[in-house]
Write a protein that holds these residues in place. Structure first.
Motif: not given
Length: 372
Positions: A29, A32-33, A294-295, A298-299, A302, A325
């Motif tokens: 988690r 990816q941010v 997780p997508w 992160g999205r 961010t 991603l």
């Protein structure tokens, strides 16, 4: 209002750290941010700070010394005694033994402590590794080994914030934070969460000493309903409280794609609450929280940082961000789930508007009659 640029607090401790393949928190988690923000050029020199690890004596501002010792012991030995399992809920299915089980939550706690010190004179800090709102003083609870939101509030108060508003938009009620402050009139606790979902606390008419605002919303809760409650209840209560600091727990599990709730929000709803809260206090700390896709995690987080730092998400992500991603995967029991194409190519969800149902209108009316 302070003009200093916002600060992002992160750590490499989250990279590769997992609760185990079959746990809902097997998914990455925070990494990816951090990676997406760098790929987008959204972390300017001096804006990123590495989170320190909170020392055990600081953790005892909230947690018992016996619990902190048991948590450290479990990490060191990678096992727990039957007594520690029974008393502290360590080594359970929800709160498993894993290699960083003290270091990782202590780093999240250290991040919010650092954030509070950076906010002493005002400003904005994003700590996506924070938001573990279920922890109790002497036990782990709901995947949360420590309660960094409680520690954040206590640290802000030590830095001079006499009145702190805590707003939690995670799909699950913030039972640990509620436990900590339901008798403290200097802390306003606002929780928007799914009704009839674990931990099944946070009832509409549970007001504590008048400082609790509980909004248990029904399955299918949409952007239009969220905007209505935001304006009719959340922002009004926070504004009336006149906080010296606001802490926003921005859990991603209220999004439509998340497998651990039945809510139907887009990430636009979270950004709209963030925008509404930002001018209501000179200090704003934004935490992460739940999120098991997780997508979407992160999205969302961010986008949160982008909004705080003054960056608009591009319509289509640059190749470097898209590769981050595209490299994500479902894990464990969800390994066969579908990955939607837009999860890889954009940060911005399509709006998920809908009718405002009678129970939402009634919830707002209930609070309007008790506002002072």
């Amino acid at each position: 209002m302070p003009t200093d640029p916002p600060v992002f607090i992160g750590s490499e401790v989250y990279r590769g750290s997992s609760y185990g393949r079959w746990h809902p928190l097997a998914v990455p988690r925070v990494p990816q941010v951090m990676d997406l923000c760098r790929a987008l050029g959204w972390l300017m020199p001096g804006q990123y700070r590495t989170s320190p690890r909170a020392k055990p004596d600081v953790l005892t501002w909230w947690h018992t010394p016996e619990y902190i010792a048991a948590l450290q012991r479990a990490e060191a030995t990678q096992q727990v005694s039957e007594a520690d399992r029974d008393r502290h809920h360590l080594g359970t299915t929800a709160n498993p033994i894993y290699p960083e089980m003290f270091r990782r939550p202590a780093t999240s706690a250290g991040g919010v402590m650092l954030a509070a010190s950076l906010l002493a004179q005002g400003g904005v800090v994003h700590c996506p590794g924070g938001g573990t709102h279920h922890g109790f003083p002497d036990r782990a609870n709901g995947f949360c080994f420590l309660n960094d939101p409680v520690l954040a509030i206590l640290a802000l108060k030590r830095q001079g914030a006499a009145r702190v508003a805590y707003v939690d938009i995670d799909a699950h009620h913030c039972d640990g934070v509620d436990h900590g402050f339901r008798a403290d009139p200097s802390v306003l606790v606002v929780s928007l969460h799914e009704a009839d979902r674990w931990p099944r606390t946070g009832a509409l008419f549970d007001r504590g000493l008048g400082n609790l605002v509980n909004l248990p919303v029904p399955a299918g809760f949409n952007d239009s309903e969220c905007a209505f409650l935001r304006d009719a209840v959340i922002l009004r209560r926070v504004a009336d409280f006149r906080p010296d600091a606001v802490v926003l727990q921005c859990g991603a599990d209220a999004l439509l794609e998340d497998p651990m709730s039945r809510l139907a929000l887009s990430n636009n709803a979270h950004l709209a609450i963030l925008d509404g809260l930002r001018p209501l206090s000179p200090r704003l700390m934004v935490l992460g929280g739940g999120g098991y896709n997780p997508w979407s995690v992160g999205r969302l987080w961010t986008r949160v940082w982008g909004r705080l730092a003054g960056h608009e998400a591009p319509e289509h992500l640059p190749d470097a961000a898209e590769r981050i991603l595209s490299a994500l995967r479902w894990t464990g029991l969800r390994a066969s789930r579908t990955v939607e194409p837009h999860w890889r190519t954009t940060l911005v969800d399509a709006p998920r508007n809908g009718p405002i149902r009678p129970e939402i209108l009634q919830m707002a009316a209930t609070y309007s009659t008790t506002m002072v």
